[in-house]
Scaffold this motif. Structure first.
Motif, mmCIF file in Angstrom:
data_model
loop_
_atom_site.group_PDB
_atom_site.id
_atom_site.type_symbol
_atom_site.label_atom_id
_atom_site.label_comp_id
_atom_site.label_asym_id
_atom_site.label_seq_id
_atom_site.Cartn_x
_atom_site.Cartn_y
_atom_site.Cartn_z
ATOM 1 N N ILE A 210 1.388 -0.999 -0.232
ATOM 2 C CA ILE A 210 -0.030 -0.008 0.130
ATOM 3 C C ILE A 210 0.737 0.871 -0.187
ATOM 4 C CG2 ILE A 210 -1.826 1.628 1.100
ATOM 5 C CD1 ILE A 210 -2.255 -1.752 0.279
ATOM 6 N N VAL A 211 0.820 2.372 -1.218
ATOM 7 C CA VAL A 211 1.407 3.609 -1.579
ATOM 8 C C VAL A 211 0.738 4.252 -1.635
ATOM 9 C CG1 VAL A 211 4.010 2.143 -1.913
ATOM 10 C CG2 VAL A 211 2.061 3.042 -4.287
ATOM 11 N N LYS A 212 1.465 5.829 -0.977
ATOM 12 C CA LYS A 212 1.056 6.934 -1.364
ATOM 13 C C LYS A 212 1.792 7.753 -2.143
ATOM 14 C CE LYS A 212 0.881 10.255 2.412
ATOM 15 N NZ LYS A 212 0.532 10.404 3.492
ATOM 16 N N SER B 135 -4.811 2.102 -8.104
ATOM 17 C CA SER B 135 -5.651 3.197 -7.331
ATOM 18 C C SER B 135 -6.335 2.810 -5.897
ATOM 19 C CB SER B 135 -6.326 3.807 -8.294
ATOM 20 O OG SER B 135 -6.495 5.013 -7.283
ATOM 21 N N LEU B 136 -6.548 3.575 -4.910
ATOM 22 C CA LEU B 136 -7.295 3.036 -3.838
ATOM 23 C C LEU B 136 -8.372 4.859 -3.678
ATOM 24 C CD1 LEU B 136 -5.467 1.032 -1.282
ATOM 25 C CD2 LEU B 136 -6.651 0.446 -3.081
ATOM 26 N N SER B 137 -9.135 4.441 -3.495
ATOM 27 C CA SER B 137 -10.315 5.599 -2.734
ATOM 28 C C SER B 137 -9.975 6.398 -2.263
ATOM 29 C CB SER B 137 -11.524 5.129 -3.047
ATOM 30 O OG SER B 137 -12.174 3.959 -1.631
ATOM 31 N N GLY B 138 -9.423 5.681 -0.980
ATOM 32 C CA GLY B 138 -8.797 6.549 0.583
ATOM 33 C C GLY B 138 -7.634 5.202 0.373
ATOM 34 N N LYS C 216 -2.838 10.262 -2.993
ATOM 35 C CA LYS C 216 -3.556 9.054 -3.207
ATOM 36 C C LYS C 216 -2.979 7.953 -2.813
ATOM 37 C CE LYS C 216 -5.064 12.678 -7.135
ATOM 38 N NZ LYS C 216 -4.846 12.651 -9.116
ATOM 39 N N HIS C 217 -3.723 7.335 -2.903
ATOM 40 C CA HIS C 217 -3.233 5.892 -2.099
ATOM 41 C C HIS C 217 -3.249 4.636 -3.439
ATOM 42 C CE1 HIS C 217 -3.260 8.127 1.350
ATOM 43 N NE2 HIS C 217 -3.104 6.839 2.003
ATOM 44 N N PHE C 218 -2.586 3.947 -3.119
ATOM 45 C CA PHE C 218 -2.543 2.703 -4.592
ATOM 46 C C PHE C 218 -2.183 1.226 -4.136
ATOM 47 C CE2 PHE C 218 -1.453 6.987 -6.263
ATOM 48 C CZ PHE C 218 -1.886 6.616 -7.195
ATOM 49 N N VAL C 219 -2.615 -0.489 -5.070
ATOM 50 C CA VAL C 219 -1.839 -0.977 -4.360
ATOM 51 C C VAL C 219 -1.083 -1.096 -5.169
ATOM 52 C CG1 VAL C 219 -1.681 -3.547 -4.119
ATOM 53 C CG2 VAL C 219 -3.644 -2.610 -3.391
#
Length: 149
Positions: A62-64, A120-123, A69-72
């Motif tokens: 899990i990164v920012k 992309s993640l929503s948060g 913005k957050h991502f896997v």
């Protein structure tokens, strides 16, 4: 009789794994490269453990990014034996995907290729999601999991 049953089970298993590959081998995953901005900070990560006789390997994190913005993120060395079709990434509360309990998982994305990818993640995901799971939906079997710390 036992030999016949064994061969029948082996054939069914082989067919179920083969169903995780798209008919023409083309990836169905979304384009994952346009959203990440600048260097990323790793929040938590873990190394994949292969399951179901696949060669799944790599790291899930899990990164920012610099815009918050957050991502896997799947690492550069990410691979799985069948990385097209219905192979997906989930976040989960354990190393076992429980599709009967919607609060125990979060679907991230379809995986359509080996190598580094960002989804992309929503948060920031809920802290209860301690694992990432690589899953073949067509065969309903795990291809790998990672405990993320």
């Amino acid at each position: 009789m036992k030999n016949y049953q064994l061969w029948t089970l082996l054939a069914a298993f082989t067919l179920s794994i083969a169903s995780c590959t798209g008919e023409d081998g083309s990836p169905d995953a979304p384009d994952d490269n346009e959203m990440v901005m600048g260097q990323v900070d790793v929040i938590k990560s873990g190394n994949l453990t292969a399951q179901s006789s696949t060669n799944t390997q790599g790291n899930v994190a899990i990164v920012k990014d610099k815009d918050g913005k957050h991502f896997v993120r799947l690492s550069e060395n990410f691979t799985t034996k069948f990385s097209t079709g219905t192979v997906t990434v989930y976040l989960a509360t354990s190393q076992t995907l429980n599709l009967e309990s919607s609060s125990s998982f979060q679907l991230v994305s379809i995986v359509g290729k080996p190598g580094e990818q960002f989804f992309s993640l929503s948060g920031l995901p809920d802290a209860k999601f301690t694992h990432a799971i690589i899953w073949c939906g067509a065969a309903a079997i795990p291809f790998g999991f990672a405990r993320m710390e």
